[in-house]
Design an enzyme around this catalytic site. Structure first.
Site, short mmCIF file in Angstrom:
data_model
loop_
_atom_site.label_atom_id
_atom_site.label_comp_id
_atom_site.label_asym_id
_atom_site.label_seq_id
_atom_site.Cartn_x
_atom_site.Cartn_y
_atom_site.Cartn_z
N ASP A 266 3.64 82.81 -74.38
CA ASP A 266 3.96 82.16 -73.12
C ASP A 266 4.86 83.11 -72.32
OD1 ASP A 266 4.06 80.41 -71.02
OD2 ASP A 266 4.52 78.65 -72.24
C1 BGC Z 1 4.10 77.90 -68.92
C2 BGC Z 1 2.64 78.07 -69.27
C3 BGC Z 1 1.92 78.81 -68.16
C4 BGC Z 1 2.61 80.12 -67.94
C5 BGC Z 1 1.94 81.01 -66.91
C6 BGC Z 1 4.73 79.20 -68.47
O1 BGC Z 1 6.00 79.01 -67.96
O2 BGC Z 1 4.78 77.37 -70.03
O3 BGC Z 1 2.05 76.83 -69.52
O4 BGC Z 1 0.58 78.98 -68.49
O5 BGC Z 1 3.94 79.88 -67.54
O6 BGC Z 1 2.02 80.48 -65.65
#
Ligand code: BGC
Length: 782
Positions: A266
């Site tokens: 993530d």
């Molecule tokens: C979130 C994810 C997301 C990623 C990219 C993160 O902060 O937890 O779910 O896909 O950002 O945008």
């Protein structure tokens, strides 16, 4: 070309390519920087995405729009090493430009074909603007309405969650990833994120392998079975091990499942290993994440900065880097990018697909089917379509603020201007035959700090702006509208960023002054219909006691206003059923219908307290001392249970019958049936649910578990027989020896089968299932 030949060609192609690549170039493929050059958590310094592409340091990135993506791809193939194309990956969750209900809402349709279709449409739209991978579907099961990210998932149930996972992956990916209108899906967040302590986002998670395998992992298994291309790892730690560095889960369990795709962290999660306190510096963080199986570093830049050095020091073998790089190159190959790097970037389809009529029609249907009718006293709904005056009030009824909110969290590529408000919907459906008196009545929130927090991403199109009028003036306007009208329709609820990432609530009632508005409206004595919108279950006990009808509309997306009007006027009949329990109060969180019975279940132990007269719907005292029903303030049950949802018609359930009650062996099949009759005036759908209890087992089992559901469409007066088939597959559970040794078993004995309209209102039947198969020669019926 068949799959075998294609895989062979792919292997040869990638072998040749990898041989030509330097260590740095291979590591460069494992990097996903933020193309906008900013980040929210301070991991990377200002990013020069063009320069990084030239240096071969970008495996994937978002790219801001079609033109930018095209330019970046030009750069990659012309000036980047070996002309390796870039993957453009974005959060395409519940739609791209045409927005569907937030995923939690969508799950309340229980309609797998429809859910799959929404993902198909999202893929068709997003690919028309160059995107070829989505960071979706989000598969986190959660029992905690305080956690804002419940909006992004499919609720509390693993059985339903697994089916939705399959539908979403198939919808996004289609049968052929190289088609220019299919997207690679990314199942996230692996795993346990929905069990953050106290519902506080990013918080620590400490669950057993038993909970993991039985509750949290089933949707991920289903996604892997459906051949999801990629998996995103969760932010949280799991019993002391950050998921990003949890080797047994990542390389261990996932490879046992046969997952062969790439594993992305993530956002800045490798850097965050330092904040978790399990890595002293970014280099050690890179080492831990890499060794655990990560193949794509999202925004931390830990791999490009430190993997080459770690290889030179001999701590990581170059062969391991080759294997990870292969996963990313395979992704590009499967997406068809080596054949044509501009496959998704032509832009020719965008005018035909984006917000097309057909897409909007599906959005309207999905929004209507996701609404859940929580209450409808005296059949106040549906409303008449003429000779009626409606006071339409509430901050979510009309205007730009409502327009922006109804798209819900993570509608990052959509334009709020494209959505239809409830006011517009009422007009579209009823024309000028109804009189509408509109008043905003209240802000969503009145605290400027809270408003600012909610609008952190929405500076151009505020979702929580505070009106210049005083709260008293706004209520007075609403009352004036109510006085002139036959019925009040109040559109109240949260702002879209009350849920989603980084949005935890410790009060899940209507925010701001909205309750006060409703209290004032109630005093007018006019019938009060609520349309509630949110990205999470709300605590609506007062509303339940005081409103005549409540239609919970979630955040329904682009067509929400039309869909809500369709339901309010009866052009469509509500059929949605909750996929997450609505507690009476936030203090009941976390809560699930499946919670185990405990050693002190209300039905078996405890005493009623003399002088305590509060009874539940079942006629029993709600409080029972020395049992789990010991909530001093009132009932321990949710206000609206999992699976609950009313219709404008009524469905009569006949008695439940079974083909047998004694079953033998793993091949035996139990058939349980019930006749459902539409006893009301409207043709409508009913979602019939099957639950199973395993009352005596070697482990504490859930009170009941959803194991089947069927949707039946019935004309007024029509009756249909609904039959469920139960096999030992449905009796199985995991009794893990460790996280990577799941051990799925079933145990013989009695089982209680429940069929009904929701997780509480069911009829039950006891059967016994022995492991011994019926002897073939036996004369006795088996
Ligand atoms: C979130 C994810 C997301 C990623 C990219 C993160 O902060 O937890 O779910 O896909 O950002 O945008």
């Amino acid at each position: 070309m068949n799959k075998k030949t294609r895989d062979k060609d792919m292997d040869k192609f990638i072998d040749r390519l990898i041989k030509k690549m330097s260590l740095e170039e291979k590591v460069g493929q494992l990097n996903n920087p933020n193309s906008e050059g900013t980040d929210t958590t301070g991991a990377a310094e200002k990013v020069d995405i063009e320069e990084m592409i030239r240096r071969g340091q970008v495996g994937s990135t978002a790219g801001d729009n079609l033109e930018k993506r095209r330019a970046l791809q030009e750069l990659a193939v012309k000036e980047g090493p070996h002309g390796i194309p870039v993957v453009f990956a974005v959060d395409v969750n519940h739609g791209y430009k045409t927005i569907f209900p937030v995923s939690l809402g969508l799950s309340c349709t229980w309609d797998m074909m429809l859910i799959r279709k929404t993902a198909r449409i999202a893929a068709a739209e997003a690919t028309s603007e160059g995107i070829c991978q989505t960071w979706s579907p989000m598969l986190d099961i959660s029992h905690d309405a305080r956690w804002g990210r419940v909006a992004e998932g499919s609720g509390e149930d693993p059985f339903l969650g697994a089916q939705i996972a399959t539908a979403m992956v198939k919808g996004f990916q289609g049968d052929d990833l190289s088609r220019s209108d299919t997207l690679m899906a990314t199942a996230k967040h692996f795993a346990g994120y929905g069990f953050a302590k106290g519902g506080r986002d990013y918080n620590t998670v400490d669950v057993s392998a038993y909970m993991m395998h039985n509750v949290i992992l089933p949707p991920f298994r289903a996604a892997v079975k459906a051949k999801v291309g990629s998996i995103m790892v969760a932010f949280n730690d799991l019993a002391g091990v950050p998921a990003t560095a949890y080797k047994e889960m990542l390389s261990g369990l996932l490879s046992k499942w046969g997952f062969k795709g790439d594993l992305v962290t993530d956002y800045t999660a490798i850097m965050e290993l330092m904040n978790h306190g399990t890595a002293a510096n970014l280099k050690e963080a890179a080492y831990l994440a890499f060794k655990s199986g990560i193949s794509m570093d999202l925004v931390s830049e830990a791999f490009i900065r430190h993997l080459p050095e770690l290889v030179r020091e001999g701590r990581i073998r170059e062969k391991e880097v080759d294997e990870r790089c292969r996963l990313v190159l395979e992704k590009k190959y499967k997406l068809g990018l080596f054949d044509d790097p501009f496959r998704y970037l032509g832009g020719e389809r965008r005018h035909d697909v984006l917000l097309s009529k057909a897409h909007r029609e599906t959005a309207r249907l999905a929004a209507a089917k996701s609404c859940v009718l929580l209450k409808n006293d005296n059949s106040i709904l549906p409303l008449k379509k003429k000779d009626i005056s409606i006071a339409l009030v509430g901050p979510l009824a009309d205007g730009d603020l409502a327009r922006a909110n109804m798209q819900g969290t993570w509608a990052v590529s959509a334009n709020p201007r494209d959505s239809v408000t409830v006011m517009e919907g009422l007009r579209n459906v009823a024309g000028e035959n109804v009189t509408i008196h509109y008043a905003k009545g209240a802000n969503i929130v009145d605290n400027p700090d809270e408003a600012a927090r909610l609008d952190v991403h929405n500076r151009d199109f505020p979702t929580a702006a505070i009106d210049e009028r005083s709260p008293e003036d706004m209520i007075a306007e609403a009352l004036a509208a109510a006085e002139k009208s036959d019925v009040i329709v109040a559109c109240v609820g949260e702002a879209k960023e009350h849920s989603g990432e980084s949005s935890t609530r410790t009060d899940i009632g209507l925010p701001g002054n909205q309750r006060k508005l409703l209290e004032a409206l109630k005093k007018t004595g006019k019938p009060l219909v609520l349309v509630t919108m949110s990205g999470r279950p709300l605590s609506l006990e007062w509303e339940d006691q005081n409103a005549d009808a409540i239609l919970h509309a979630w955040f329904g997306g682009t067509e929400a206003g039309n869909a809500i009007a369709d339901l309010l006027f009866g052009d469509k009949i509500p059929s949605g059923k909750l996929t997450m329990s609505f507690p009476r109060t936030v203090g009941q969180c976390p809560i699930s219908y499946a919670d185990p019975p405990t050693g002190r279940p209300r039905e078996k132990t405890g005493i009623d307290v003399a002088g305590d007269g509060e009874k539940g719907k079942d006629g029993l005292n709600v409080f029972r001392k020395f049992t789990t029903a010991c909530r001093l303030e009132g009932a321990h049950t949710p206000l609206y249970p999992f699976g609950y949802g009313l219709s404008y018609t009524t469905f009569d359930y006949g008695p439940v019958s079974a083909n047998k009650t004694q079953l033998h062996g793993k091949k035996d099949v139990l058939r349980v049936s019930v006749a459902i009759k539409n006893a009301g005036p409207f043709a409508a759908e009913e979602i019939v649910q099957l639950y199973i209890t395993d009352p005596v087992a070697s482990m504490v089992r859930p009170a009941r578990e959803l194991k089947g559901f069927q949707t039946v469409m019935l004309q007024p007066g029509e009756e249909k027989q609904v039959t469920f088939e139960v096999t030992p597959e449905l009796l199985k559970f995991y009794k893990p020896k460790s996280i990577d040794r799941p051990n799925r078993i079933w145990e013989e004995g009695d089982f209680i089968i429940h069929i009904g309209r929701n997780s509480e209102e069911t009829q039950s039947l006891k059967v016994n299932w022995s492991k011994k198969p019926c002897a073939a020669a036996t004369l006795a019926p088996c």
